[in-house]
Design an enzyme around this catalytic site. Structure first.
Site, PDB file in Angstrom:
ATOM      1  N   ASP A   5       0.740  -1.103   0.161  1.00 19.47           N
ATOM      2  CA  ASP A   5       0.014  -0.137   0.107  1.00 19.47           C
ATOM      3  C   ASP A   5       0.930   1.280  -0.105  1.00 19.47           C
ATOM      4  O   ASP A   5       1.590   1.360   0.999  1.00 19.47           O
ATOM      5  CB  ASP A   5      -0.876  -0.023   1.369  1.00 19.47           C
ATOM      6  CG  ASP A   5      -2.108   1.171   1.248  1.00 19.47           C
ATOM      7  OD1 ASP A   5      -2.515   1.158   0.186  1.00 19.47           O
ATOM      8  OD2 ASP A   5      -2.296   1.566   2.382  1.00 19.47           O
ATOM      9  N   ASP A  40      -9.110  -0.304   1.379  1.00 21.46           N
ATOM     10  CA  ASP A  40      -8.896   0.313  -0.026  1.00 21.46           C
ATOM     11  C   ASP A  40     -10.130  -0.105  -0.922  1.00 21.46           C
ATOM     12  O   ASP A  40     -10.883   0.537  -1.542  1.00 21.46           O
ATOM     13  CB  ASP A  40      -7.624  -0.312  -0.820  1.00 21.46           C
ATOM     14  CG  ASP A  40      -6.504   0.176  -0.076  1.00 21.46           C
ATOM     15  OD1 ASP A  40      -6.538   1.245   0.749  1.00 21.46           O
ATOM     16  OD2 ASP A  40      -5.309   0.160  -0.818  1.00 21.46           O
ATOM     17  N   THR A  54      -3.090   5.459  -4.328  1.00 18.52           N
ATOM     18  CA  THR A  54      -1.872   6.041  -3.473  1.00 18.52           C
ATOM     19  C   THR A  54      -0.687   6.012  -4.636  1.00 18.52           C
ATOM     20  O   THR A  54       0.009   6.987  -4.577  1.00 18.52           O
ATOM     21  CB  THR A  54      -1.609   5.812  -2.383  1.00 18.52           C
ATOM     22  OG1 THR A  54      -1.605   4.426  -2.090  1.00 18.52           O
ATOM     23  CG2 THR A  54      -3.132   6.091  -1.230  1.00 18.52           C
ATOM     24  N   THR A  55      -0.300   4.797  -4.866  1.00 16.61           N
ATOM     25  CA  THR A  55       0.946   4.703  -5.541  1.00 16.61           C
ATOM     26  C   THR A  55       0.916   5.305  -6.955  1.00 16.61           C
ATOM     27  O   THR A  55       1.794   5.924  -7.312  1.00 16.61           O
ATOM     28  CB  THR A  55       1.251   2.966  -5.814  1.00 16.61           C
ATOM     29  OG1 THR A  55       1.131   2.521  -4.586  1.00 16.61           O
ATOM     30  CG2 THR A  55       2.471   2.922  -6.454  1.00 16.61           C
TER      31      THR A  55
END
Ligand code: ADP
Ligand code: MG
Length: 546
Positions: free
Chosen positions: A64, A393, A97-98
């Site tokens: 994550d 998520d 997020t990545t």
């Protein structure tokens, strides 16, 4: 005049470090790129995990983006700005997020090339701003609508978020659970609805296996009943929620009681017992057979509650009381005199269950529960924690999809289509902004390129094939990371909420623009150590704000 010795003047304190112009810009870009490079290898279903060890040796294994960056304790100011991008993405969407961080890094890399060609940073910044606006417009148009009732689609969205994570092995069951949980907590008012994911509680208990993860339409409390004489299992529970103590209050004003004879003491205790008994009578009179008390329950009251066959739990957290109220439709009562059967909540079953080696209270089978709990199980702490993050998520993407009502296809499809439309738009511009918008389009290709690289595929071949597919108006052409071929991501069911992409584009471009506009970094020197302050690494500790 001219021959006089020049006196140096100091406008900043000693030890201040300053870098300016190109150097400042290059350093910032380098730091930001390094951050992006770090998380890049985790992107996508074939991305790898990272093991993070903190100062006390605790280990986190995760894929994550935001968790990795938070645990890394990044100190460089520009790098920290990239961490903020991940946090914003996490708060706004809950996933992606990545993607957001990798995109920000690539935008800066593209910018660097243009800076080398003497394009002025402010021209670049303006170009990026134009590109970001246009990109969000294109994404809006590209997206397809979905309805709350589209369970299959919602499940696919949840599964896409779980791909590449340890939750993937159980994604069928877990995605069904997530969709059920999210749908349960939606509040419908006329045509409007609201959706607060805080009403989904995730409890984690090490032990069992991931398949044992369950959804309870109701609440699971990390608490046991207060008295062993109480029933372990209550059918057709009628639940009283009380936020005051079932104890004789210590009087607010100091009262002195003078006891002169043993009988008086006896009478005093009897009086107290009577009052506690009366309290329990009031609870029982309302028809309640379960009590959740936010404060303490006196031993004597416990005894009488047990005698009446009432299941009671004490010191329930305020937040859990609120969730219980939503789940069972109970009203939280402060004064016992006000308690009547209308205030009671209902649940099919309230029971004490041994999970692992701890006792927990399950409030289940709540009809129309507006607050639900997912109990995550996993063989070890690390497994359970990573499953919890994936569920978080998945809950985020499913809720975002429902909120915006719009979704796109992933596996690089949305980014490739966006890049190709943005490039066409760039050609309609003139001047140097055109270069910036075209670079923005190129930067978007970092997502499919990284998905391919992480899958061990040749990114050049894959991108060429993808490009030609998108030129042939195959708007959802994405990468099949298992075969290296182009596939229709929509049909394959790699679906994501529109907001995951729009938010990533917005925050990535915001931070890139901000970093580009900086041409002077002034870092003040080390703060003088205050007495009593622990000796930290320079810059690692800030004196607490008074
Ligand atoms: P993020 O933190 O950005 O969510 P992830 O590691 O979850 O990072 O990767 C998300 C990316 O993986 C998205 O671009 C998504 O479209 C892609 N993806 C998810 N599942 C698949 C799949 N089965 N095949 C190809 N790409 C996928
Ligand atoms: Mg993800």
């Amino acid at each position: 005049m001219t021959n006089q010795p020049v006196q140096p003047i100091f406008i900043m304190s000693e030890g201040t470090q300053r870098s300016q112009g190109r150097t400042a810009q290059r350093n910032n870009i380098l730091a930001a790129k390094l951050v992006a490079e770090t998380v890049r290898t985790t992107l996508g279903p074939k991305g790898m995990d990272k093991m993070l060890v903190d100062t006390v040796g605790d280990v986190t294994v995760t894929n994550d983006g935001v968790t990795i960056l938070e645990e890394m304790n990044i100190e460089h100011p520009a790098a920290k700005m990239l961490v903020e991008v991940a946090k914003t993405q996490e708060n706004e969407v809950g996933d992606g997020t990545t993607t957001a961080v990798v995109l920000a890094g690539e935008l800066l890399k593209q910018a660097e090339t243009l800076l080398d060609q003497e394009v002025h940073p402010s021209v670049l910044a303006r170009g990026f701003r134009i590109a970001a606006e246009k990109a969000n417009e294109i994404l809006e148009k590209m997206a397809e609508e979905i309805k709350i009732g589209d369970e299959t689609v919602l499940k696919k969205i949840a599964q896409t978020a779980m791909n590449g994570r340890s939750a993937e092995a159980n994604k069928e069951e877990l995605s069904a659970l997530v969709v059920k949980a999210v749908k349960a907590v939606i509040d419908v008012m006329d045509d409007e609805f609201s959706l607060d994911t805080d009403n989904i509680k995730i409890e984690k208990k090490v032990g069992g296996s991931v398949e044992d993860t369950e959804l309870v339409e109701g609440i699971i409390l990390d608490k046991e009943r207060v008295h062993s004489g109480m029933p372990k299992f209550v059918d057709s529970a009628k639940i009283a929620l009380i936020d005051s103590a079932l104890e004789i209050k210590n009087t607010e004003i100091d009262a002195k009681i003078q006891i002169t004879a043993p009988q008086q003491m006896q009478a005093f205790l009897e009086q107290e017992e009577k009052m506690l008994k009366a309290m329990v009578e009031k609870v029982a009179a309302s028809g309640a057979n379960v009590v959740f008390c936010q404060k303490g329950i006196d031993d004597v009251a416990q005894h009488y509650l047990a005698k009446k066959g009432i299941y009671a739990v004490r010191r329930v957290k305020k937040s859990d009381m609120e969730k219980l109220a939503r789940a069972t439709a109970a009203k939280i009562i402060t004064n016992l005199d006000d308690l009547n059967d209308k205030d009671l909540g209902k649940a099919g079953i309230v029971e004490e269950v041994k999970v692992g080696d701890e006792m927990m209270t399950y409030v289940r089978e709540c009809k129309k529960a507006k607050s639900v709990t997912i109990l995550v199980r996993g063989g070890t702490e690390h497994v359970a924690a990573e499953i919890e993050r994936s569920l978080h998520d998945a809950i985020g993407v499913v809720s975002s999809a429902i909120r915006s009502g719009k979704i796109v296809a992933g596996a690089g499809a949305a980014e490739m289509e966006l890049a190709s439309q943005l490039r066409r738009f760039a050609n309609s511009l003139s001047g140097r902004e055109q270069l910036a918008v075209a670079s923005f389009a190129d930067a978007l290709e970092i997502i499919p390129r990284t998905l391919a690289e992480n899958a061990g595929l040749d990114p050049i071949d894959v991108l060429a094939e993808l490009k030609s597919a998108h030129n042939k108006k195959e708007k959802w052409a994405g990468i099949n990371v298992f075969t290296g071929k182009v596939m229709n991501s929509w049909r394959t069911g790699i679906l994501e909420p529109l907001t995951i992409k729009t938010q990533a584009v917005s925050s990535a471009s915001d931070v890139a623009i901000m970093i580009l506009r900086i041409d002077d970094v002034i870092a003040s020197g080390e703060q003088p150590q205050q007495p009593g302050m622990p000796q930290g690494r320079s810059g690692a500790m800030m004196p607490p704000e008074m």
